[in-house]
Each structure stands twice: as structure tokens, then as C-alpha cells.
Motif scaffolding. Structure first.
Motif, PDB file in Angstrom:
ATOM      1  N   ALA A  87       0.804  -1.415  -0.390  1.00  0.00           N
ATOM      2  CA  ALA A  87       0.180  -0.136   0.103  1.00  0.00           C
ATOM      3  C   ALA A  87       0.643   1.291   0.056  1.00  0.00           C
ATOM      4  CB  ALA A  87      -1.089  -0.163   1.338  1.00  0.00           C
ATOM      5  N   ASP A  88       0.318   2.295  -0.905  1.00  0.00           N
ATOM      6  CA  ASP A  88       1.322   3.579  -0.293  1.00  0.00           C
ATOM      7  C   ASP A  88       2.271   4.237   0.847  1.00  0.00           C
ATOM      8  OD1 ASP A  88      -1.215   4.556   0.519  1.00  0.00           O
ATOM      9  OD2 ASP A  88      -1.487   5.627  -1.959  1.00  0.00           O
ATOM     10  N   VAL A  89       1.134   4.035   1.679  1.00  0.00           N
ATOM     11  CA  VAL A  89       0.511   4.173   3.573  1.00  0.00           C
ATOM     12  C   VAL A  89       1.939   2.854   3.821  1.00  0.00           C
ATOM     13  CG1 VAL A  89      -1.200   2.567   4.289  1.00  0.00           C
ATOM     14  CG2 VAL A  89      -0.554   5.364   4.841  1.00  0.00           C
ATOM     15  N   TYR A  90       1.823   2.118   3.415  1.00  0.00           N
ATOM     16  CA  TYR A  90       3.237   1.346   4.202  1.00  0.00           C
ATOM     17  C   TYR A  90       4.514   2.144   5.097  1.00  0.00           C
ATOM     18  CZ  TYR A  90      -0.658  -2.495   4.155  1.00  0.00           C
ATOM     19  OH  TYR A  90      -1.591  -3.115   4.202  1.00  0.00           O
ATOM     20  N   GLY A  91       4.807   2.254   5.535  1.00  0.00           N
ATOM     21  CA  GLY A  91       5.986   2.862   6.112  1.00  0.00           C
ATOM     22  C   GLY A  91       6.458   4.244   5.010  1.00  0.00           C
ATOM     23  N   THR A  92       4.560   4.598   4.578  1.00  0.00           N
ATOM     24  CA  THR A  92       5.000   6.148   4.107  1.00  0.00           C
ATOM     25  C   THR A  92       5.564   6.461   3.253  1.00  0.00           C
ATOM     26  OG1 THR A  92       6.216   7.482   5.549  1.00  0.00           O
ATOM     27  CG2 THR A  92       4.292   6.786   6.207  1.00  0.00           C
ATOM     28  N   GLY A  93       5.695   4.849   1.724  1.00  0.00           N
ATOM     29  CA  GLY A  93       5.922   4.744   0.590  1.00  0.00           C
ATOM     30  C   GLY A  93       7.084   4.511   0.030  1.00  0.00           C
ATOM     31  N   HIS A  94       7.789   3.887   2.130  1.00  0.00           N
ATOM     32  CA  HIS A  94       9.015   2.919   2.539  1.00  0.00           C
ATOM     33  C   HIS A  94       8.772   1.471   1.473  1.00  0.00           C
ATOM     34  CE1 HIS A  94      13.218   2.141   2.970  1.00  0.00           C
ATOM     35  NE2 HIS A  94      12.268   1.028   3.813  1.00  0.00           N
ATOM     36  N   SER A  95       7.065   0.996   1.956  1.00  0.00           N
ATOM     37  CA  SER A  95       7.225  -0.521   1.780  1.00  0.00           C
ATOM     38  C   SER A  95       7.519  -0.474   0.030  1.00  0.00           C
ATOM     39  CB  SER A  95       5.926  -0.510   2.079  1.00  0.00           C
ATOM     40  OG  SER A  95       6.071  -2.486   1.290  1.00  0.00           O
ATOM     41  N   GLU A  96       6.739   0.977  -1.063  1.00  0.00           N
ATOM     42  CA  GLU A  96       6.772   0.163  -2.512  1.00  0.00           C
ATOM     43  C   GLU A  96       7.913   0.342  -2.915  1.00  0.00           C
ATOM     44  OE1 GLU A  96       2.632   1.851  -3.539  1.00  0.00           O
ATOM     45  OE2 GLU A  96       3.794   3.658  -3.281  1.00  0.00           O
ATOM     46  N   ARG A  97       8.873   1.228  -2.606  1.00  0.00           N
ATOM     47  CA  ARG A  97       9.954   1.455  -2.286  1.00  0.00           C
ATOM     48  C   ARG A  97      10.774   0.533  -2.930  1.00  0.00           C
ATOM     49  NH1 ARG A  97      10.536   7.091  -3.584  1.00  0.00           N
ATOM     50  NH2 ARG A  97       9.421   8.258  -2.689  1.00  0.00           N
ATOM     51  N   VAL A  98      10.805  -0.340  -1.425  1.00  0.00           N
ATOM     52  CA  VAL A  98      11.161  -1.350  -1.253  1.00  0.00           C
ATOM     53  C   VAL A  98      11.287  -2.522  -2.209  1.00  0.00           C
ATOM     54  CG1 VAL A  98      12.420  -3.268  -0.014  1.00  0.00           C
ATOM     55  CG2 VAL A  98      12.179  -1.300   0.798  1.00  0.00           C
ATOM     56  N   LEU A  99       9.934  -3.014  -2.221  1.00  0.00           N
ATOM     57  CA  LEU A  99       9.448  -4.235  -2.961  1.00  0.00           C
ATOM     58  C   LEU A  99       9.329  -3.180  -4.541  1.00  0.00           C
ATOM     59  CD1 LEU A  99       7.483  -5.766  -3.745  1.00  0.00           C
ATOM     60  CD2 LEU A  99       5.748  -4.709  -3.626  1.00  0.00           C
ATOM     61  N   GLY A 100       9.635  -2.454  -5.186  1.00  0.00           N
ATOM     62  CA  GLY A 100       9.383  -2.044  -6.373  1.00  0.00           C
ATOM     63  C   GLY A 100      11.854  -2.090  -6.608  1.00  0.00           C
ATOM     64  N   ARG A 101      12.111  -1.977  -5.949  1.00  0.00           N
ATOM     65  CA  ARG A 101      14.073  -2.694  -5.926  1.00  0.00           C
ATOM     66  C   ARG A 101      14.288  -3.468  -5.411  1.00  0.00           C
ATOM     67  NH1 ARG A 101      18.652  -3.018  -2.295  1.00  0.00           N
ATOM     68  NH2 ARG A 101      17.284  -1.578  -0.685  1.00  0.00           N
ATOM     69  N   ALA A 102      13.347  -4.367  -5.129  1.00  0.00           N
ATOM     70  CA  ALA A 102      13.881  -6.231  -5.128  1.00  0.00           C
ATOM     71  C   ALA A 102      12.785  -6.870  -6.192  1.00  0.00           C
ATOM     72  CB  ALA A 102      12.543  -6.404  -3.444  1.00  0.00           C
ATOM     73  N   LEU A 103      12.305  -6.600  -6.986  1.00  0.00           N
ATOM     74  CA  LEU A 103      11.551  -7.451  -8.541  1.00  0.00           C
ATOM     75  C   LEU A 103      12.570  -6.667  -9.451  1.00  0.00           C
ATOM     76  CD1 LEU A 103       7.481  -6.514  -7.712  1.00  0.00           C
ATOM     77  CD2 LEU A 103       9.073  -8.509  -7.200  1.00  0.00           C
ATOM     78  N   GLY A 104      13.493  -5.587  -9.920  1.00  0.00           N
ATOM     79  CA  GLY A 104      13.900  -4.493 -10.385  1.00  0.00           C
ATOM     80  C   GLY A 104      12.937  -5.788 -12.058  1.00  0.00           C
ATOM     81  N   LYS A 105      14.250  -5.860 -12.503  1.00  0.00           N
ATOM     82  CA  LYS A 105      14.017  -6.612 -13.766  1.00  0.00           C
ATOM     83  C   LYS A 105      13.517  -7.826 -14.023  1.00  0.00           C
ATOM     84  CE  LYS A 105      18.605  -5.542 -15.600  1.00  0.00           C
ATOM     85  NZ  LYS A 105      19.115  -4.499 -15.313  1.00  0.00           N
ATOM     86  N   ARG A 106      13.303  -8.577 -12.942  1.00  0.00           N
ATOM     87  CA  ARG A 106      12.044  -9.849 -12.708  1.00  0.00           C
ATOM     88  C   ARG A 106      10.460  -9.193 -12.473  1.00  0.00           C
ATOM     89  NH1 ARG A 106      14.509 -14.276  -8.330  1.00  0.00           N
ATOM     90  NH2 ARG A 106      13.003 -15.684  -9.607  1.00  0.00           N
ATOM     91  N   ARG A 107      10.129  -7.822 -12.183  1.00  0.00           N
ATOM     92  CA  ARG A 107       8.711  -7.508 -12.603  1.00  0.00           C
ATOM     93  C   ARG A 107       7.513  -8.092 -12.676  1.00  0.00           C
ATOM     94  NH1 ARG A 107       5.043  -6.309 -12.163  1.00  0.00           N
ATOM     95  NH2 ARG A 107       3.079  -4.669 -12.240  1.00  0.00           N
ATOM     96  N   ASP A 108       8.049  -8.565 -14.189  1.00  0.00           N
ATOM     97  CA  ASP A 108       6.978  -9.501 -15.024  1.00  0.00           C
ATOM     98  C   ASP A 108       6.896 -10.383 -14.277  1.00  0.00           C
ATOM     99  OD1 ASP A 108       7.266  -7.008 -17.079  1.00  0.00           O
ATOM    100  OD2 ASP A 108       8.097  -8.142 -18.162  1.00  0.00           O
TER     101      ASP A 108
END
Length: 327
Positions: free
Chosen positions: A64-85
Motif C-alpha cells: 500500500a502507498d501508506v505502508y512506511g509512507t511510501g517505503h514499502s513500495e520503494r523496497v518492493l520495486g527495488r527487489a523486483l527490479g528486472k523480474r517485475r514481469d
């Protein structure tokens, strides 16, 4: 067991187990200083855990956007990286927050905010689309929700999201979203201690998936909680809000733990851990259930993912659970 599910009527295939990304957002709070996170977190461990989950066949990640006020989304995005698909990403909107002070400041149910929030989530996640976009205001006005449902249909047409859902425990509210063509799910609470028959029935009637939050009862069903053992200060369970059952200011509620202990033998059947047994109960409860337990470590990711190969509880085990709980 079939290790994949289709999210409602969307055609989007996900693993039967999702991962909830609330905890990896780290510490955040409301305007009164009430903790809303799960305490301190190690971002590098979170990234490793997400990647390990992918390796183990978990493809559905809920934030959710609010989890860690944006931090969770950033971490998830970084972790997925090239494996987003390789992943199906769900996030939520409706809350307003200050990233600098990590503070929840309110909510906004306007269509204009929905678009602003979506744009910001796409940026933080480093992606061009959200697979499942969820309204995060559980008690939003149904008439306004109908308007937001139509806004979500616009987002689908624009290719910004693939499907949408409402995170609410009210079947009448969820039914408002269910009338939308691209509504795929309802996110609701359920676990072996807290069944949700009306919500599961709604899924059956409307064809929606049940994305299950709190499948381990905020950690009580992990089998590792002890009564009156205090939690760290930044953990929401250390000062539980009114809606968080099973905890008080001194830690886990002994009455709840007694029920967990009574269920231990049936949940740990066939070599399961208590957490794996709790997830197995949900899969047996509904073929539409996609539980999203939280995690903060590779070890937790491995334990939760290990439930997939064990499959759902059997009929006798399900009957035994009901007998023990007197339902």
C-alpha cells in the motif's frame, strides 16, 4: 493442490499464496504518535526475502502507498527490479501521509486523489502498471465508492491498472465495487480464529477472489508468541488500536493464545508448522482464498512459501478445528 489461483474474473494468474508487504515498510505513525508499522526493518533482508519468495514460486505481492509512507513500495520495486514481469503487484490508495516525518495525516476519497496516488505509486514501484489497485478506506461512503469504481475503470482503459478491489470487511460495500467489470477481488480479514463467512459467500456469489489479510492473526498463529511478552516500541501490536484483536498493552492476549495452543496438533498435522497449518486452513476454507501473510526475513519467506507444497487441510482436520473452537 493447485498452487495457482486466478484473481476473480480478471484472468490474472497468481500463486495461491501472496506476500503482504506492510511489515517491510518499517516504522511509521499516525498524527498522535501511535505506531502503525511492525517495528524496525532491514531493507536488504526484505529485498532478499522478496527475491527468495519469487524463487519459491510466490508471484503475488500486496503493498500500500501508506505502508512506511511510501517505503514499502520503494523496497518492493527495488527487489523486483528486472523480474517485475514475474510478479503480480497489488497496492492500495486512499490515505494521505507525509513521507519526511513518516506520518499518516488523513484520508482522501476524491477521484483527483486517486489519480495522484496512482501516479506516485507507479513512480515508487518503478513500474508502468499496477496489477491490482485497491481502495484502502474500509468505511468509505458507498456512493463515493461507486464513483471511485468508475475512476478505476478509466485507469484500466488507460492501461495504468489491470484490475481493482476494495479492502473492506463489509460485504455490502464490497458488493458496490463487485458491480464493476474489472473488479477482481475483495481484500478482507480472515484466519482460523476469525472466520468471515459473509465475505467468502460474497466471493462465491460474485466471482471475486478473497485476498486474505491477517491470515496469521497478526502473528498469533505463528506459534511463537507468548503471553505478556512486550513488543518493541515501534510495533503496532505494542499499543494495539481498537480494531486489532488478540493483543493488549502487555502483549499477546492469553485467551487468544490458549485457542492457538488448542489448535496446535491439528494445524501441525502432516509435518506443517503452525503458520503453514493456518494457511492450509484458509485454502481449505475457500478455493478463492489468496492469503497474504507478512514477512520480514528470508526464514519467514521460506516457511510461508513451504505451505504451498503441503496444500490445504483435509475435511476431517477442518471438522476438528470447528469442534475445538466450538463453532
Amino acid at each position: 493442490m493447485e498452487t495457482t489461483r486466478v484473481l476473480g474474473r480478471s484472468g490474472i494468474e497468481v500463486s495461491a499464496l501472496g506476500f503482504g508487504c506492510w511489515a517491510i515498510g518499517g516504522e511509521w505513525q499516525d498524527a498522535d504518535g501511535q505506531p502503525l508499522g511492525w517495528g524496525k526493518v532491514d531493507d536488504e533482508e526484505s529485498v532478499r526475502a522478496i527475491r527468495r519468495a519469487l524463487d519459491l514460486g510466490v508471484t503475488f505481492f500486496d503493498t500500500a502507498d501508506v505502508y512506511g509512507t511510501g517505503h514499502s513500495e520503494r523496497v518492493l520495486g527495488r527487489a523486483l527490479g528486472k523480474r517485475r514481469d514475474d510478479a503480480v503487484v497489488a497496492t492500495k490508495w486512499g490515505n494521505v501521509f507525509d513521507e519526511d516525518t513518516r506520518t499518516l495525516t488523513g484520508s482522501d476519497d476524491s477521484p483527483e486523489h486517486a489519480r495522484r496516488a496512482l501516479t506516485a505509486s507507479l513512480r515508487r514501484l518503478g513500474t508502468d502498471r499496477i496489477d491490482l489497485y485497491q481502495l484502502h478506506i474500509a468505511d468509505a461512503d458507498p456512493a463515493r465508492a461507486a464513483e471511485l469504481r468508475d475512476v478505476c475503470e478509466e485507469f484500466v482503459r488507460e492501461g495504468l491498472i489491470r484490475a481493482y478491489a476494495w479492502s473492506t470487511d463489509d460485504p455490502e460495500r464490497a458488493a458496490v465495487f463487485a458491480r464493476g467489470e474489472h473488479c477482481a477481488a475483495v481484500q478482507h480479514m480472515a484466519n482460523v480464529l476469525q472466520d468471515a463467512p459473509e465475505m467468502f459467500a460474497l466471493g462465491e456469489e460474485t466471482g471475486l477472489a478473497s485476498v486474505i489479510r491477517s491470515p496469521l492473526a497478526m502473528g498469533l498463529l505463528s506459534g511463537r508468541r507468548r503471553a505478556h511478552r512486550p513488543l518493541e516500541a515501534g510495533d503496532i501490536r505494542s499499543r494495539p488500536p481498537f480494531w486489532l484483536q488478540g493483543f493488549d498493552d502487555s502483549g499477546a492476549d492469553p485467551a487468544w493464545l490458549a485457542r492457538v495452543d488448542a489448535l496446535r496438533d491439528v494445524l501441525t498435522s502432516d509435518g506443517r508448522t503452525p503458520a503453514q497449518g493456518a494457511l492450509a486452513w484458509l485454502w481449505a476454507r475457500s478455493p478463492r482464498a489468496v492469503p497474504i501473510p507478512g514477512f520480514r526475513s528470508v526464514a519467514q519467506a521460506e516457511e510461508n512459501a513451504g505451505a504451498l507444497e503441503k496444500g490445504p487441510l483435509g475435511g476431517e482436520q477442518m471438522a476438528e478445528v470447528e469442534r475445538i473452537l466450538g463453532r
